[in-house]
Design an enzyme around this catalytic site. Structure first.
Site, mmCIF file in Angstrom:
data_model
loop_
_atom_site.group_PDB
_atom_site.id
_atom_site.type_symbol
_atom_site.label_atom_id
_atom_site.label_comp_id
_atom_site.label_asym_id
_atom_site.label_seq_id
_atom_site.Cartn_x
_atom_site.Cartn_y
_atom_site.Cartn_z
ATOM 1 N N TYR A 159 0.837 -1.199 0.000
ATOM 2 C CA TYR A 159 0.000 0.000 0.000
ATOM 3 C C TYR A 159 0.878 1.258 0.000
ATOM 4 O O TYR A 159 1.798 1.372 0.812
ATOM 5 C CB TYR A 159 -0.934 0.034 1.218
ATOM 6 C CG TYR A 159 -1.972 -1.073 1.237
ATOM 7 C CD1 TYR A 159 -2.290 -1.790 0.088
ATOM 8 C CD2 TYR A 159 -2.649 -1.398 2.404
ATOM 9 C CE1 TYR A 159 -3.241 -2.798 0.108
ATOM 10 C CE2 TYR A 159 -3.606 -2.410 2.430
ATOM 11 C CZ TYR A 159 -3.887 -3.103 1.281
ATOM 12 O OH TYR A 159 -4.821 -4.101 1.311
ATOM 13 N N SER A 202 -13.026 -3.764 0.467
ATOM 14 C CA SER A 202 -13.861 -2.959 -0.438
ATOM 15 C C SER A 202 -15.353 -3.129 -0.125
ATOM 16 O O SER A 202 -16.153 -3.435 -1.009
ATOM 17 C CB SER A 202 -13.577 -3.296 -1.900
ATOM 18 O OG SER A 202 -12.348 -2.747 -2.323
ATOM 19 N N GLY A 262 -17.840 -2.618 -7.647
ATOM 20 C CA GLY A 262 -17.135 -3.727 -8.280
ATOM 21 C C GLY A 262 -15.686 -3.705 -7.847
ATOM 22 O O GLY A 262 -15.381 -3.342 -6.702
ATOM 23 N N VAL A 320 -17.983 3.620 -5.312
ATOM 24 C CA VAL A 320 -18.915 3.065 -4.323
ATOM 25 C C VAL A 320 -20.339 3.031 -4.879
ATOM 26 O O VAL A 320 -20.700 3.826 -5.748
ATOM 27 C CB VAL A 320 -18.880 3.871 -3.004
ATOM 28 C CG1 VAL A 320 -17.507 3.785 -2.343
ATOM 29 C CG2 VAL A 320 -19.285 5.312 -3.218
ATOM 30 N N PHE A 321 -21.147 2.117 -4.356
ATOM 31 C CA PHE A 321 -22.565 2.065 -4.747
ATOM 32 C C PHE A 321 -23.398 3.044 -3.938
ATOM 33 O O PHE A 321 -24.470 3.463 -4.366
ATOM 34 C CB PHE A 321 -23.122 0.630 -4.627
ATOM 35 C CG PHE A 321 -22.962 0.023 -3.259
ATOM 36 C CD1 PHE A 321 -23.816 0.362 -2.210
ATOM 37 C CD2 PHE A 321 -21.946 -0.879 -3.008
ATOM 38 C CE1 PHE A 321 -23.643 -0.185 -0.944
ATOM 39 C CE2 PHE A 321 -21.769 -1.431 -1.739
ATOM 40 C CZ PHE A 321 -22.626 -1.079 -0.715
HETATM 41 N N1 LIG Z 1 -6.838 -8.110 0.643
HETATM 42 C C1 LIG Z 1 -6.959 -7.452 -0.478
HETATM 43 O O1 LIG Z 1 -6.689 -7.971 -1.569
HETATM 44 C C2 LIG Z 1 -7.432 -6.038 -0.425
HETATM 45 C C3 LIG Z 1 -7.704 -5.325 -1.610
HETATM 46 C C4 LIG Z 1 -8.154 -4.004 -1.508
HETATM 47 C C5 LIG Z 1 -8.315 -3.411 -0.259
HETATM 48 N N2 LIG Z 1 -8.000 -4.108 0.873
HETATM 49 C C6 LIG Z 1 -8.196 -3.512 2.225
HETATM 50 O O2 LIG Z 1 -9.547 -3.123 2.331
HETATM 51 C C7 LIG Z 1 -9.629 -1.743 2.690
HETATM 52 C C8 LIG Z 1 -10.872 -1.167 2.088
HETATM 53 O O3 LIG Z 1 -10.780 -1.162 0.654
HETATM 54 P P1 LIG Z 1 -11.404 0.020 -0.189
HETATM 55 O O4 LIG Z 1 -10.800 1.293 0.203
HETATM 56 O O5 LIG Z 1 -11.372 -0.381 -1.606
HETATM 57 O O6 LIG Z 1 -12.923 -0.041 0.349
HETATM 58 P P2 LIG Z 1 -14.146 0.935 0.502
HETATM 59 O O7 LIG Z 1 -14.250 1.292 1.939
HETATM 60 O O8 LIG Z 1 -15.288 0.186 -0.098
HETATM 61 O O9 LIG Z 1 -13.859 2.222 -0.383
HETATM 62 C C9 LIG Z 1 -13.304 3.390 0.156
HETATM 63 C C10 LIG Z 1 -13.026 4.375 -0.940
HETATM 64 O O10 LIG Z 1 -14.293 4.826 -1.482
HETATM 65 C C11 LIG Z 1 -14.352 6.257 -1.347
HETATM 66 N N3 LIG Z 1 -15.735 6.699 -1.119
HETATM 67 C C12 LIG Z 1 -16.403 7.580 -1.897
HETATM 68 N N4 LIG Z 1 -17.642 7.764 -1.441
HETATM 69 C C13 LIG Z 1 -17.758 7.011 -0.329
HETATM 70 C C14 LIG Z 1 -18.815 6.783 0.579
HETATM 71 N N5 LIG Z 1 -20.008 7.380 0.439
HETATM 72 N N6 LIG Z 1 -18.603 5.939 1.591
HETATM 73 C C15 LIG Z 1 -17.421 5.308 1.750
HETATM 74 N N7 LIG Z 1 -16.363 5.486 0.911
HETATM 75 C C16 LIG Z 1 -16.534 6.335 -0.133
HETATM 76 C C17 LIG Z 1 -13.438 6.561 -0.186
HETATM 77 O O11 LIG Z 1 -13.058 7.925 -0.301
HETATM 78 P P3 LIG Z 1 -12.804 8.813 1.040
HETATM 79 O O12 LIG Z 1 -11.490 8.358 1.567
HETATM 80 O O13 LIG Z 1 -12.772 10.193 0.519
HETATM 81 O O14 LIG Z 1 -13.942 8.537 1.969
HETATM 82 C C18 LIG Z 1 -12.295 5.607 -0.468
HETATM 83 O O15 LIG Z 1 -11.470 6.087 -1.522
HETATM 84 C C19 LIG Z 1 -8.305 -1.134 2.231
HETATM 85 O O16 LIG Z 1 -7.934 0.007 2.986
HETATM 86 C C20 LIG Z 1 -7.355 -2.281 2.501
HETATM 87 O O17 LIG Z 1 -6.984 -2.253 3.859
HETATM 88 C C21 LIG Z 1 -7.591 -5.408 0.808
#
Ligand SMILES: NC(=O)c1ccc[n+]([C@@H]2O[C@H](COP(=O)([O-])OP(=O)(O)OC[C@H]3O[C@@H](n4cnc5c(N)ncnc54)[C@H](OP(=O)(O)O)[C@@H]3O)[C@@H](O)[C@H]2O)c1
Length: 310
Positions: free
Chosen positions: A52, A220, A225, A230-231
């Site tokens: 990351y 995520s 997807g 985000v949805f």
């Molecule tokens: N194991 C794996 O393969 C893997 C892969 C990917 C991720 N991960 C882990 O999972 C965590 C979460 O992944 P993710 O960041 O893709 O998940 P997420 O929580 O579904 O998405 C967050 C992202 O969406 C944005 N966003 C826009 N509108 C939003 C709203 N209304 N509510 C919430 N978020 C909104 C956030 O921006 P803002 O910051 O501006 O709110 C942020 O960039 C990562 O930090 C990582 O630790 C693991």
């Protein structure tokens, strides 16, 4: 915040955790506020990975530089990180040498003596389970890693590791949101000849994890997807957002709490890995930790996201 003892460990963990994949460009104050608000919401569990950030260990380093943890602060946190991806390839590497060198670099970047949980990030086609076992034994004996797990792995891949790895594999981090839900949607529609949803993409990983006391961590949780946005509030998902908004009003919580609760309500006792860098979204999501969605509500969200209940 709902907490439970993570099976295979003596760690008491929250069912909503904070992922720090997106903090590379954040200032010290922003990182400190994010973590502080998470902690005030009951989230003391942080998810990292060596990959990351804009360079290897970038977000781990950003976190440590911003927080400057004292030993007492460190003891109050559960820090999880991952290894096994080589982004410059790209390829995957579960070799003994790679696992050990990645963990040493994570310890240095995080400015800590130990990692609470180490996950193997994505399955390596060339995995030698004996090598993984040797690496885990050494890391455990040295006190560098306290517990181990995997991410994005199938039941067969985990069984293969378990032929040689003696430590319990305590977590499997998998992509799961209401819209990206093949993990749970497949089982609901098994054996339906004309339905894409009935195709198994993971060989029953949810049931396997439940049967083997492996905690699923949903990454995520709000992405529609694979990093497509985000949805929540997304006009492409009008029916789903209408249900989310109605339930949010009924439970007197923000919509993000309902999207969180859809995952925490599952009896597999999953953890939701938040990726937002917005403190108010963390607070909102934390409110979804223990919302007692009824079966009818859970399935209504599931259907509104487009999944079939045949
Ligand atoms: N194991 C794996 O393969 C893997 C892969 C990917 C991720 N991960 C882990 O999972 C965590 C979460 O992944 P993710 O960041 O893709 O998940 P997420 O929580 O579904 O998405 C967050 C992202 O969406 C944005 N966003 C826009 N509108 C939003 C709203 N209304 N509510 C919430 N978020 C909104 C956030 O921006 P803002 O910051 O501006 O709110 C942020 O960039 C990562 O930090 C990582 O630790 C693991």
């Amino acid at each position: 915040m709902k907490t439970f003892t993570l099976p295979g460990t003596d760690l008491v963990v929250p069912n909503v955790v904070l992922g720090l994949m997106r903090i590379q460009e954040k200032t010290d104050d922003e990182v400190r506020e994010l973590v502080s608000v998470a902690r005030d919401s009951g989230i003391n569990f942080l998810d990292h990975a060596d990959v990351y950030g804009s360079a290897l260990h970038g977000c781990e380093r950003r976190f440590a530089e911003a927080l400057r943890l004292t030993p007492a602060d460190r003891a109050e946190l559960i820090i999880q990180t991952k290894c096994g991806i080589v982004p410059s390839g790209p390829y995957f590497d579960f070799s003994y040498e790679h696992i050990l060198s990645s963990v040493d670099a994570s310890l240095a970047a995080l400015e800590t003596d130990y990692i609470d949980i180490l996950l193997l990030h994505r399955p390596d086609a060339l995995v030698e389970p004996e090598e993984v076992a040797r690496a885990f034994d050494e890391l455990s004996a040295a006190g560098k890693v306290r517990a181990f797990g995997v991410s994005n792995q199938t039941p067969g891949q985990i069984e293969l590791l378990k032929r040689h790895v003696t430590q319990p594999l305590v977590a499997n981090q998998l992509q799961l949101s209401i819209t990206h839900a093949s993990l749970v949607a497949q089982g609901v529609a098994s054996n339906m000849a004309d339905l894409d949803q009935s195709i198994s993409r993971d060989n029953g990983i949810v049931d396997y994890c439940r049967l083997n006391d492996i905690t699923i961590q949903a990454w995520s949780p709000f992405q529609a997807g694979f990093f497509t946005g985000v949805f929540l509030g997304n006009p492409d998902y009008p029916e789903l957002n209408a249900v989310i908004d109605r339930l949010a009003a009924a439970y007197d919580v923000p919509p993000i709490a309902i999207a969180t609760a859809w995952i925490t309500r599952h009896p597999a006792q999953m953890q939701v890995v938040l990726g937002t860098t917005s403190p108010s979204r963390v607070q909102g999501a934390a409110l979804g930790s223990d919302i007692p969605l009824t079966r009818a509500e859970w399935y209504e969200l599931f259907r509104a996201a487009g999944h079939a209940v045949p």
